[in-house]
Design a protein around this motif. Structure first.
Motif, PDB file in Angstrom:
ATOM      1  N   ILE A  90       0.800  -1.189   0.003  1.00  0.00           N
ATOM      2  CA  ILE A  90       0.064  -0.047   0.122  1.00  0.00           C
ATOM      3  C   ILE A  90       0.754   1.120  -0.087  1.00  0.00           C
ATOM      4  N   GLY A  91       0.603   2.294  -0.967  1.00  0.00           N
ATOM      5  CA  GLY A  91       1.415   3.428  -0.859  1.00  0.00           C
ATOM      6  C   GLY A  91       0.828   4.387  -1.728  1.00  0.00           C
ATOM      7  N   ASP A  92       1.375   5.479  -2.136  1.00  0.00           N
ATOM      8  CA  ASP A  92       0.941   6.615  -2.860  1.00  0.00           C
ATOM      9  C   ASP A  92       1.397   6.214  -4.486  1.00  0.00           C
ATOM     10  N   PHE A  93       0.506   6.864  -5.048  1.00  0.00           N
ATOM     11  CA  PHE A  93       0.540   6.748  -6.521  1.00  0.00           C
ATOM     12  C   PHE A  93       0.251   8.135  -7.170  1.00  0.00           C
ATOM     13  N   PRO A  94       0.923   8.785  -8.079  1.00  0.00           N
ATOM     14  CA  PRO A  94       2.325   8.316  -8.321  1.00  0.00           C
ATOM     15  C   PRO A  94       3.219   8.236  -7.278  1.00  0.00           C
ATOM     16  N   LEU A  95       4.153   7.407  -7.487  1.00  0.00           N
ATOM     17  CA  LEU A  95       5.123   7.010  -6.470  1.00  0.00           C
ATOM     18  C   LEU A  95       5.819   8.455  -5.963  1.00  0.00           C
ATOM     19  N   GLU A  96       5.971   9.365  -6.918  1.00  0.00           N
ATOM     20  CA  GLU A  96       6.613  10.621  -6.581  1.00  0.00           C
ATOM     21  C   GLU A  96       5.594  11.628  -6.996  1.00  0.00           C
ATOM     22  N   PRO A  97       5.519  12.806  -6.172  1.00  0.00           N
ATOM     23  CA  PRO A  97       4.505  13.702  -6.737  1.00  0.00           C
ATOM     24  C   PRO A  97       5.059  14.350  -8.084  1.00  0.00           C
ATOM     25  N   ARG A  98       3.650  14.585  -8.933  1.00  0.00           N
ATOM     26  CA  ARG A  98       4.198  15.249 -10.176  1.00  0.00           C
ATOM     27  C   ARG A  98       3.169  16.302 -10.379  1.00  0.00           C
ATOM     28  N   ALA A  99       3.757  17.250 -11.218  1.00  0.00           N
ATOM     29  CA  ALA A  99       2.925  18.713 -11.398  1.00  0.00           C
ATOM     30  C   ALA A  99       1.564  18.366 -12.139  1.00  0.00           C
ATOM     31  N   ASN A 100       0.605  19.089 -11.859  1.00  0.00           N
ATOM     32  CA  ASN A 100      -0.669  18.711 -12.546  1.00  0.00           C
ATOM     33  C   ASN A 100      -1.066  17.474 -12.428  1.00  0.00           C
ATOM     34  N   MET A 101      -0.828  16.830 -11.492  1.00  0.00           N
ATOM     35  CA  MET A 101      -1.333  15.412 -11.162  1.00  0.00           C
ATOM     36  C   MET A 101      -1.646  14.859  -9.814  1.00  0.00           C
ATOM     37  N   GLU A 102      -2.816  14.426  -9.418  1.00  0.00           N
ATOM     38  CA  GLU A 102      -3.274  14.264  -7.927  1.00  0.00           C
ATOM     39  C   GLU A 102      -2.458  12.980  -7.380  1.00  0.00           C
ATOM     40  N   GLN A 103      -1.770  13.118  -6.483  1.00  0.00           N
ATOM     41  CA  GLN A 103      -1.198  12.004  -5.920  1.00  0.00           C
ATOM     42  C   GLN A 103      -1.829  11.366  -4.884  1.00  0.00           C
TER      43      GLN A 103
END
Length: 350
Positions: A132-145
């Motif tokens: 279980i984790g965050d997706f995307p794995l690393e924060p990206r501009a203009n994309m909800e994590q």
């Protein structure tokens, strides 16, 4: 989707049974399901499908299932794609699981994609890791994590890279998992199942296959996934006759012989003895890799072994990177010498 994703709760696993015997993969999935459920603060539900199978529910509870949904109907006596797909899709539509895991067995590989298509969600096949984790794995501009996502890891591009896949916009998050990859929890004898019975109704139609006869293959080979010690041979064995050396070594050790894909492709050994990405995943106490170079596809099937002993004439072979003990030299001399030494040691102890 009409239903919001927040309505989907819990970790569900398909508890495969054949002839009213639960497949070991069910217990492995429950074990992994427990790990995921603890992170999410939820429960593990096993889905048991078949005819006259309710009596098997307690066994699933003993391995950690909080609840067992039993779909019991005469139409489900033998595995057939249509009624089983109808059963699982109906369970998903009624109970709305957040995560649904299926074993990547012959049955699971047939069943899971059809179920995922019916409930309009994604499916990641042949996963080797789930967390279980965050997706995307690393924060990206203009994309909800998004948080608390099922991150499904599997080999890609022929095993040359590892891909982590998520299904953030649809539910349930579905994955198939190869047998032997996940570990079951310790059995707690005497635990009684919290059983919920559900039957969506089964009406045979033109999609129902009629089974005329079942012919079971009789095999006297031990399942390599159950072996505590494996003596595995690769292309370096040279020919099928040289496997007699491995048979002798295995006899002394009380071990089972297995092999790499190259050996199966050459016709020296049957497919059910193959270790690797396209074979079986094993985790014995001791794994002898003899004449096996250690391609990434083979390593994927045995690198979790407790102790790995490699014998290869090529000192640069990748197998030595994962081996606990390595012997560089001619296996035709080393294996018979090792066998004789072990035989003498055992005889001295008796």
């Amino acid at each position: 989707m009409n239903t919001s994703l927040e309505e989907y709760k819990g970790v569900f696993v398909f508890a495969q049974q054949v002839d009213n015997v639960i497949n070991n993969i069910a217990f492995e999935l429950i074990g992994k399901g427990r790990d995921l459920a603890e992170v999410l603060g939820t429960e593990v539900t096993a889905v048991l499908v078949g005819s006259d199978v309710k009596k098997l529910a307690d066994e699933l509870a003993e391995y950690g299932a909080d609840r067992v949904i039993v779909v019991d109907d005469p139409e489900l006596k033998e595995y057939r794609t249509e009624p089983y797909a109808h059963a699982l899709a109906s369970v998903i539509n009624k109970y709305k699981p957040d995560i649904f895991l299926v074993g990547a067995t012959a049955i699971g590989r047939d069943l899971a994609p059809r179920v995922s298509a019916r409930v309009h969600t994604g499916l990641t096949a042949d996963c080797t890791q789930l967390e279980i984790g965050d997706f995307p794995l690393e924060p990206r501009a203009n994309m909800e994590q998004k948080h608390n996502q099922l991150l499904m890891t599997r080999p890609a591009f022929g095993g040359n890279t590892i891909a982590t896949i998520a299904c953030p916009d649809f539910r349930p998050q579905m994955a198939t998992v190869r047998p032997g990859v996940m570990q079951k929890k310790e059995r707690k004898a005497g635990v009684k199942a919290n059983v919920e019975e559900f039957n969506p109704g089964f009406t045979p139609d033109n999609k129902y296959v009629e089974i005329m006869e079942i012919v079971k293959a009789v095999s006297d080979t031990v399942d390599i996934m159950d072996a505590k010690i494996l003596v595995s041979g690769g292309r370096g064995m040279g020919n099928a006759e040289n496997f007699k050396m491995l048979d002798d070594l295995a006899e002394v050790l009380g071990a089972t012989v297995s092999c790499s894909r190259a050996v199966v492709d050459a016709g020296w050994k049957p497919k059910d003895l193959q270790v690797g990405q396209t074979g079986k995943t094993v985790r014995p106490n001791v794994y002898f890799a003899i004449g096996i170079s250690g391609a990434i596809q083979h390593l994927a099937g045995m690198e979790e072994s407790d102790i790995i002993v490699a014998i290869n004439k090529d000192d640069t072979a990748p197998i030595f990177d994962v081996a606990d003990y390595g012997i560089v030299g001619d296996l035709n001399k080393i294996v018979p010498a090792l066998t004789e030494k072990l035989r003498a040691e055992l005889a001295a102890k008796q």
